[in-house]
Design a protein around this motif. Structure first.
Motif, mmCIF file in Angstrom:
data_model
loop_
_atom_site.group_PDB
_atom_site.id
_atom_site.type_symbol
_atom_site.label_atom_id
_atom_site.label_comp_id
_atom_site.label_asym_id
_atom_site.label_seq_id
_atom_site.Cartn_x
_atom_site.Cartn_y
_atom_site.Cartn_z
ATOM 1 N N LYS A 76 0.835 -1.204 0.000
ATOM 2 C CA LYS A 76 0.000 0.000 0.000
ATOM 3 C C LYS A 76 0.869 1.253 0.000
ATOM 4 C CE LYS A 76 -4.217 -1.714 2.242
ATOM 5 N NZ LYS A 76 -5.036 -1.670 3.480
ATOM 6 N N MET A 77 2.009 1.178 0.668
ATOM 7 C CA MET A 77 2.936 2.305 0.683
ATOM 8 C C MET A 77 3.478 2.568 -0.715
ATOM 9 S SD MET A 77 5.092 1.469 4.163
ATOM 10 C CE MET A 77 6.104 2.948 4.018
ATOM 11 N N LEU A 78 3.757 1.500 -1.457
ATOM 12 C CA LEU A 78 4.288 1.657 -2.807
ATOM 13 C C LEU A 78 3.234 2.287 -3.725
ATOM 14 C CD1 LEU A 78 6.178 -1.743 -3.153
ATOM 15 C CD2 LEU A 78 6.988 0.428 -2.211
ATOM 16 N N ALA A 79 1.987 1.857 -3.569
ATOM 17 C CA ALA A 79 0.899 2.470 -4.340
ATOM 18 C C ALA A 79 0.768 3.950 -3.993
ATOM 19 C CB ALA A 79 -0.411 1.738 -4.069
ATOM 20 N N ASP A 80 0.942 4.287 -2.709
ATOM 21 C CA ASP A 80 0.906 5.693 -2.299
ATOM 22 C C ASP A 80 2.026 6.478 -2.968
ATOM 23 O OD1 ASP A 80 -1.301 5.457 -0.634
ATOM 24 O OD2 ASP A 80 -0.101 5.066 1.164
ATOM 25 N N GLY A 81 3.221 5.868 -3.054
ATOM 26 C CA GLY A 81 4.349 6.547 -3.679
ATOM 27 C C GLY A 81 4.078 6.877 -5.135
ATOM 28 N N VAL A 82 3.490 5.931 -5.857
ATOM 29 C CA VAL A 82 3.142 6.156 -7.262
ATOM 30 C C VAL A 82 2.088 7.249 -7.385
ATOM 31 C CG1 VAL A 82 2.033 5.107 -9.277
ATOM 32 C CG2 VAL A 82 3.788 3.849 -8.022
ATOM 33 N N GLN A 83 1.049 7.173 -6.553
ATOM 34 C CA GLN A 83 -0.030 8.158 -6.629
ATOM 35 C C GLN A 83 0.428 9.551 -6.210
ATOM 36 O OE1 GLN A 83 -4.164 6.289 -5.608
ATOM 37 N NE2 GLN A 83 -2.657 5.171 -4.417
ATOM 38 N N MET A 84 1.345 9.605 -5.253
ATOM 39 C CA MET A 84 1.879 10.904 -4.849
ATOM 40 C C MET A 84 2.653 11.549 -5.996
ATOM 41 S SD MET A 84 4.502 11.633 -1.721
ATOM 42 C CE MET A 84 5.745 12.914 -1.847
ATOM 43 N N ALA B 52 -3.922 0.473 -20.267
ATOM 44 C CA ALA B 52 -2.824 1.150 -19.589
ATOM 45 C C ALA B 52 -1.522 0.532 -20.102
ATOM 46 C CB ALA B 52 -2.933 0.985 -18.079
ATOM 47 N N MET B 53 -0.818 1.244 -20.949
ATOM 48 C CA MET B 53 0.385 0.688 -21.567
ATOM 49 C C MET B 53 1.583 0.682 -20.621
ATOM 50 S SD MET B 53 -0.729 -0.386 -24.314
ATOM 51 C CE MET B 53 0.836 -0.977 -24.932
ATOM 52 N N THR B 54 1.461 1.392 -19.500
ATOM 53 C CA THR B 54 2.488 1.362 -18.455
ATOM 54 C C THR B 54 1.834 1.027 -17.127
ATOM 55 O OG1 THR B 54 3.973 2.954 -19.518
ATOM 56 C CG2 THR B 54 4.131 2.734 -17.136
ATOM 57 N N VAL B 55 2.466 0.107 -16.403
ATOM 58 C CA VAL B 55 2.000 -0.272 -15.071
ATOM 59 C C VAL B 55 3.180 -0.168 -14.112
ATOM 60 C CG1 VAL B 55 1.074 -2.117 -13.623
ATOM 61 C CG2 VAL B 55 0.213 -1.807 -15.955
ATOM 62 N N PHE B 56 2.972 0.488 -12.998
ATOM 63 C CA PHE B 56 3.941 0.523 -11.915
ATOM 64 C C PHE B 56 3.485 -0.535 -10.911
ATOM 65 C CE2 PHE B 56 3.470 4.742 -13.734
ATOM 66 C CZ PHE B 56 4.777 5.051 -14.091
ATOM 67 N N GLY B 57 4.348 -1.495 -10.604
ATOM 68 C CA GLY B 57 3.816 -2.486 -9.689
ATOM 69 C C GLY B 57 4.686 -3.687 -9.405
ATOM 70 N N LEU C 277 9.889 2.446 -1.429
ATOM 71 C CA LEU C 277 8.954 3.569 -1.557
ATOM 72 C C LEU C 277 9.593 4.701 -2.356
ATOM 73 C CD1 LEU C 277 6.426 5.251 -0.872
ATOM 74 C CD2 LEU C 277 7.517 5.805 1.321
ATOM 75 N N GLU C 278 10.843 5.009 -2.045
ATOM 76 C CA GLU C 278 11.525 6.074 -2.788
ATOM 77 C C GLU C 278 11.595 5.732 -4.271
ATOM 78 O OE1 GLU C 278 15.760 8.115 -3.725
ATOM 79 O OE2 GLU C 278 15.405 5.970 -3.429
ATOM 80 N N ALA C 279 11.920 4.465 -4.582
ATOM 81 C CA ALA C 279 12.023 4.050 -5.985
ATOM 82 C C ALA C 279 10.658 4.055 -6.674
ATOM 83 C CB ALA C 279 12.662 2.674 -6.070
ATOM 84 N N ALA C 280 9.615 3.653 -5.950
ATOM 85 C CA ALA C 280 8.257 3.694 -6.520
ATOM 86 C C ALA C 280 7.884 5.119 -6.896
ATOM 87 C CB ALA C 280 7.246 3.134 -5.518
ATOM 88 N N TYR C 281 8.347 6.071 -6.092
ATOM 89 C CA TYR C 281 8.069 7.485 -6.346
ATOM 90 C C TYR C 281 8.862 8.004 -7.542
ATOM 91 C CZ TYR C 281 8.369 12.560 -5.560
ATOM 92 O OH TYR C 281 8.359 13.913 -5.725
ATOM 93 N N PHE C 282 10.191 7.826 -7.528
ATOM 94 C CA PHE C 282 10.984 8.484 -8.567
ATOM 95 C C PHE C 282 10.816 7.844 -9.938
ATOM 96 C CE2 PHE C 282 14.725 5.755 -7.059
ATOM 97 C CZ PHE C 282 14.953 5.086 -8.259
ATOM 98 N N GLN C 283 10.403 6.563 -9.997
ATOM 99 C CA GLN C 283 10.268 5.929 -11.306
ATOM 100 C C GLN C 283 9.141 6.556 -12.142
ATOM 101 O OE1 GLN C 283 9.578 1.779 -10.536
ATOM 102 N NE2 GLN C 283 7.488 2.079 -9.812
#
Length: 415
Positions: free
Chosen positions: A52-60, A103-108, A313-319
Motif C-alpha cells: 500500500k505504501m508503494l501504491a501511495d508513492g506512485v499516486q503521490m 494502460a500501456m504502463t503499469v507501476f507495480g 517507496l523512494e524508488a516507486a516514487y521516482f520511477q
C-alpha cells in the motif's frame, strides 16, 4: 484518501512548492482526456502493509506531476488494482490493466514471484512494467524498467567493507527459502572468497517462518563472527528478537542484512536491531534537502505525521518521473517509445541522482551501508561517491566490460 490528498496539496502549497490545487482536481478528467497508468500492488493479504505504501508513492508522484501541468498537457489517471498478495491474482489484474483499461504502463509488483507472474503479459502485449524493489538480478526484459537495486549495488561495496572495516572473517549466511536469498548468497560467496574470508554456513528457512531458536543456536555454535542475512518479511522480526533474546550481540557478531529496512525495525522494536547493519541505496535518515522535502510531502499525502519512508517507496516514487521524462522525450505512450526515451534518463531523486542504464534498463544507484540506531533510524557509515552501473548477472560473471544484458536483450551464450 481524498481528504488526505487535499491535505497533501495544502501542505505542499504552503511550503512553496510548484503545485496548484486546480491542476490536481483535473486528474478526474474523462478517460479520453487523461493518460491511464496502472498501480498494481497488494491492497489486501500479507503483503498489503508494505505494498500500500508503494501504491501511495506512485499516486503521490502522479499528483505532483498533475499539479505541475501533467504529461504532454494531459493529466495522469492512476488505476489501482489489488494483487491480493497472490501471484495468480497479480497476473489476472495485469491482464485487466493492459487489455481492458489500455494502460500501456503499469507501476507495480513487490516480490519476484509477482513480477515473474506478470512478465509474460507485458512481453506478449508489448506493454511496460516499472518494478521498484531491489531484486536478485538474473533477468533482462525489454518490457521492464528496474528501478530497485541489483546484487552488485548492495553487495559489491558491502562484503569488502564488512571484511576490511569490521574485521570479520567468518560469515554465517542465512535466508528465506526462495530465489532472492539464494541468488544473493551466490554473489556473497564469491565476494567473501575474493576478500580472503570464508563462509561457515549457508542456511534457509521457509518464508514466514517464526521459530528461530534452532537457527540462532546454530549461529552461536558455528564460530561465525558475522551473520549475512537475506531473511525477508515477518521472519525478520522473529529472527532479530530471538537473536537478542538468546544473548547474541550485534557488537560482537553483527547481523548484516540486505532486506531489513525502517519498516521491519519499527515492527520489531529498535532495541533488537541497534548496532546491526543493512545495505541499501536509500535510507530515511539521509541528510539531503531533497529527502527532507520528500518525507514531509509523503507524510502530508498519507495524512500521517510519523509515516516512515524506505528504499522501495523512494524508488516507486521516482520511477514515475523517469516515465514522464521518457514519454515527453519521445512524444508517445507505447512501450517502444518509452524504451527509446528512457535510456540514459536521469532524475534528482530524494536519495540523490539516479539514471536508467542505456544497456539493460536497470537504474544506476548509490551503494550505502547504514547502521541501525536506538531511534530506529540508520547512520550511514559507508557511501559511494556516485551511482554505479547495475549488473543484473554479476553472480554469473557479468562485468561492465563484458555485458550479458544488452539493448538487444540477453546474450545467453555468455551464461
Amino acid at each position: 484518501m481524498t481528504i488526505q490528498r487535499r491535505q497533501f496539496m495544502k501542505t505542499v502549497a504552503a511550503a512553496g512548492a510548484a503545485l496548484t490545487l486546480p491542476g490536481y482536481i483535473r486528474s478526474s478528467f474523462a478517460s479520453g482526456e487523461t493518460i491511464k497508468v496502472g498501480a498494481l500492488y497488494s491492497q489486501t493479504g500479507g503483503l498489503s502493509v508494505v505494498e500500500k505504501m508503494l501504491a501511495d508513492g506512485v499516486q503521490m508522484a502522479a499528483a505532483e506531476i498533475n499539479a505541475a501541468g501533467g504529461v504532454m498537457g494531459k493529466q495522469i489517471e492512476v488505476i489501482v488494482e489489488d494483487g491480493a498478495s497472490d501471484p495468480k491474482t497479480f497476473a489476472e489484474k495485469a491482464q485487466k490493466l493492459v487489455i481492458k483499461d489500455k494502460a500501456m504502463t503499469v507501476f507495480g509488483c513487490h516480490t519476484s514471484a509477482s513480477r515473474k507472474a506478470v512478465l509474460p503479459i507485458f512481453e506478449r502485449r508489448n506493454a511496460m512494467l516499472f518494478y521498484q524493489t531491489h531484486y536478485e538480478g538474473f533477468e533482462c526484459s525489454q518490457n521492464v524498467i528496474y528501478s530497485g537495486a541489483v546484487p552488485n549495488q548492495q553487495l559489491g561495496n558491502y562484503i569488502p567493507w564488512i571484511i576490511e572495516k569490521l574485521g570479520k572473517k567468518k560469515f554465517f549466511l542465512v535466508g528465506s527459502n526462495y530465489v532472492y536469498p539464494r541468488e544473493m548468497a551466490k554473489v556473497t560467496k564469491g565476494l567473501i572468497e575474493a576478500g580472503g574470508a570464508e563462509w561457515v554456513a549457508d542456511e534457509y528457512l521457509e518464508l514466514g517462518h517464526s521459530e528461530w531458536a534452532v537457527m540462532v543456536n546454530k549461529i552461536k555454535e558455528s564460530g561465525a563472527d558475522v551473520v549475512l542475512s537475506n531473511v525477508v518479511g515477518d521472519s525478520i522480526i522473529s529472527f532479530y528478537r530471538e537473536y537478542i533474546n538468546q544473548g547474541m550481540s550485534h557488537k560482537d557478531v553483527p547481523i548484516c542484512a540486505t532486506v531489513t529496512s525502517e519498516i521491519e525495525i519499527a515492527a520489531m522494536g529498535p532495541e533488537y536491531a541497534e548496532g546491526s547493519y543493512t545495505s541499501f541505496p536509500y535510507f530515511m535518515s539521509l541528510d539531503l534537502p531533497s529527502n527532507t522535502s520528500f518525507i514531509e510531502r509523503y507524510r502530508a499525502f498519507v495524512g500521517d505525521p510519523k509515516a516512515l519512508t524506505y528504499h522501495s517507496l523512494e524508488a516507486a516514487y521516482f520511477q514515475v518521473f523517469l516515465w514522464k521524462q521518457a514519454v515527453e522525450k519521445e512524444g508517445g505512450l507505447t512501450a517502444d517509445a518509452i524504451r527509446a526515451g528512457i535510456r540514459g534518463q536521469t532524475y534528482a531523486a530524494p536519495g540523490g541522482e539516479v539514471k536508467v542504464d542505456e544497456d539493460n534498463l536497470h537504474c544506476w544507484l548509490t551503494p550505502r551501508v547504514g547502521q541501525w540506531q536506538s531511534d530506529g533510524q540508520s547512520k550511514v557509515v559507508n557511501e559511494y561517491p556516485a551511482p554505479i552501473k547495475p549488473l543484473p548477472y554479476a553472480a554469473y560473471g557479468e562485468t561492465a566490460e563484458n555485458l550479458f544484458c544488452t539493448p538487444q536483450g540477453l546474450d545467453s551464450s555468455k551464461l
